[in-house]
Design an enzyme around this catalytic site. Structure first.
Site, PDB file in Angstrom:
ATOM      1  N   CYS A 182      -0.949   1.402  50.446  1.00 53.46           N
ATOM      2  CA  CYS A 182       0.281   1.497  51.668  1.00 53.46           C
ATOM      3  C   CYS A 182       0.858   2.273  52.777  1.00 53.46           C
ATOM      4  O   CYS A 182       0.948   3.783  51.975  1.00 53.46           O
ATOM      5  CB  CYS A 182       1.306   0.767  50.307  1.00 53.46           C
ATOM      6  SG  CYS A 182       3.442   0.025  50.702  1.00 53.46           S
TER       7      CYS A 182
ATOM      8  N   GLY B 249      -6.440 -10.582  54.257  1.00 50.16           N
ATOM      9  CA  GLY B 249      -4.565 -10.248  53.810  1.00 50.16           C
ATOM     10  C   GLY B 249      -4.351 -11.415  55.066  1.00 50.16           C
ATOM     11  O   GLY B 249      -3.972 -12.913  54.544  1.00 50.16           O
TER      12      GLY B 249
END
Ligand SMILES: Cc1cc2nc3c(=O)[nH]c(=O)nc-3n(C[C@H](O)[C@H](O)[C@H](O)COP(=O)(O)O)c2cc1C
EC number: 1.3.1.-
Length: 326
Positions: free
Chosen positions: A93, A218
């Site tokens: 992240c 994704g």
């Protein structure tokens, strides 16, 4: 994907074949053991009978994000108790807020910390369920990419997903698939290539340059909800299906709204629906036109009407009146 791929989206994306497994949005672990409701919120699939799977039977892994090995271990045990059958650790992240609090990609600055986190979770759940990890190629540069990848394997990860960019590269193209290949060559666990797979050609290039057998989708899966199915169809038959037509996308969006509406207020559903439409506009001209025409609509029914009409027949709400604009 945080704020994007919840259980409803997982359900809709896995209704057509293609996905072997999916991952929840990350559960943020700071210091305490989190109550069951937090796990159930991120992974409602845990509440059904048996292993957590989407309604079409695709396994759901639960993702944890944190840096404190003890807290990660305590939450891994909690997840195991609640029925998790796969735990994924997020070291990718890039969000400033998360990194400032020492989570996600910030651990990639020190492979020993990656090792400690994976080892603690592995020790907590033993070999009962697989622990997997997701990394980027580094924080500011790629010098520690291999060391971090090796750390996950050495600490007991059974699979590693590599997003082919550093944290500082954010989401800027290109994703360095050849770098993922360098890592794959040195690891014995399966390495999965991730980043910028939007089309069948991207899929092929990512596999060829990384040498990986598997890829993770994704944003590409949101932009074309049937991308995984098109890849699977291509593998099975050699036939390239065209990008998913607007009619199919509109039906998925309508199902999405209907399912979300049963638990969330209309205003939240409206914004989630626009968010997915915005992802779709990357790959579909009709979605781009609809997004442009509908982006200021605040009423869910008007938005749904605007999505359902045929291109030649704009709904009343598509020319938004000032009362409807934000
Ligand atoms: C809005 C957003 C939320 C994301 N949330 C997560 C997350 O919760 N866990 C994770 O491992 N990756 C997360 N990612 C990263 C994606 O899983 C993926 O690695 C990245 O987007 C590159 O792949 P793509 O080009 O196929 O999207 C997120 C990405 C985006 C854009």
């Amino acid at each position: 994907m945080e704020g994007v791929i919840d259980s409803v989206t997982r359900d809709l994306l896995t209704r057509s074949p293609g996905f072997d497994w999916v991952v929840t949005e990350f559960v943020r672990v700071v210091d305490a053991r989190l109550p069951p409701r937090v796990f159930h919120k991120h992974c409602p699939e845990l509440q059904a009978e048996g292993a957590p799977v989407t309604p079409s039977g695709v396994p759901v892994a639960l993702q944890l994000l944190g840096s404190d090995p003890e807290a990660l271990a305590a939450n891994a045990r909690q997840a195991l108790r609640l029925g998790a059958t796969g735990l994924d650790l997020n070291f990718g992240c890039p969000a400033k807020m998360v990194n400032r609090h020492d989570g996600g990609a910030s651990l990639l600055r020190d492979p020993r910390r990656v090792h400690a986190a994976v080892a603690a979770v592995h020790a907590a759940v033993g070999d009962e369920i697989p622990v997997t990890a997701k990394i980027r190629l580094g924080f500011a540069d790629r010098r520690l990419a291999l060391a971090c990848a090796l750390a996950t394997e050495d600490a007991g990860a059974r699979r590693l997903v590599v997003h082919g960019r550093t944290r500082d590269e954010g989401y800027r193209p290109p994703a360095h698939w050849e770098w993922i290949g360098r890592i794959r060559q040195r690891l014995s666990i399966p390495v999965v290539a991730n980043g910028d797979i939007w089309t069948l050609e991207d899929y092929w290039k990512a596999r060829t340059l990384s040498g990986c057998r598997d890829v993770m989708l994704g944003r590409g899966a949101l932009a074309d909800p049937r991308l995984a199915a098109r890849i699977r169809h291509w593998q099975a038959t050699g036939e390239r299906l065209p990008e998913t037509p607007w009619g199919v996308r509109a039906a998925i969006l309508a199902d999405f709204a209907a399912l979300q509406r049963s638990t969330l207020p209309d205003r939240v559903v409206t914004s989630l629906l626009k968010q997915w439409l915005s992802h779709m506009r990357q790959r579909d001209d009709e979605a781009a036109r609809r997004f442009q025409a509908l982006k200021r609509i605040t009423d869910l029914d008007t938005l749904l009407e605007g999505l359902a009409t045929t291109p030649a027949e704009p709904a009343a709400g598509m020319t938004a009146s000032p009362a409807l604009t934000v």
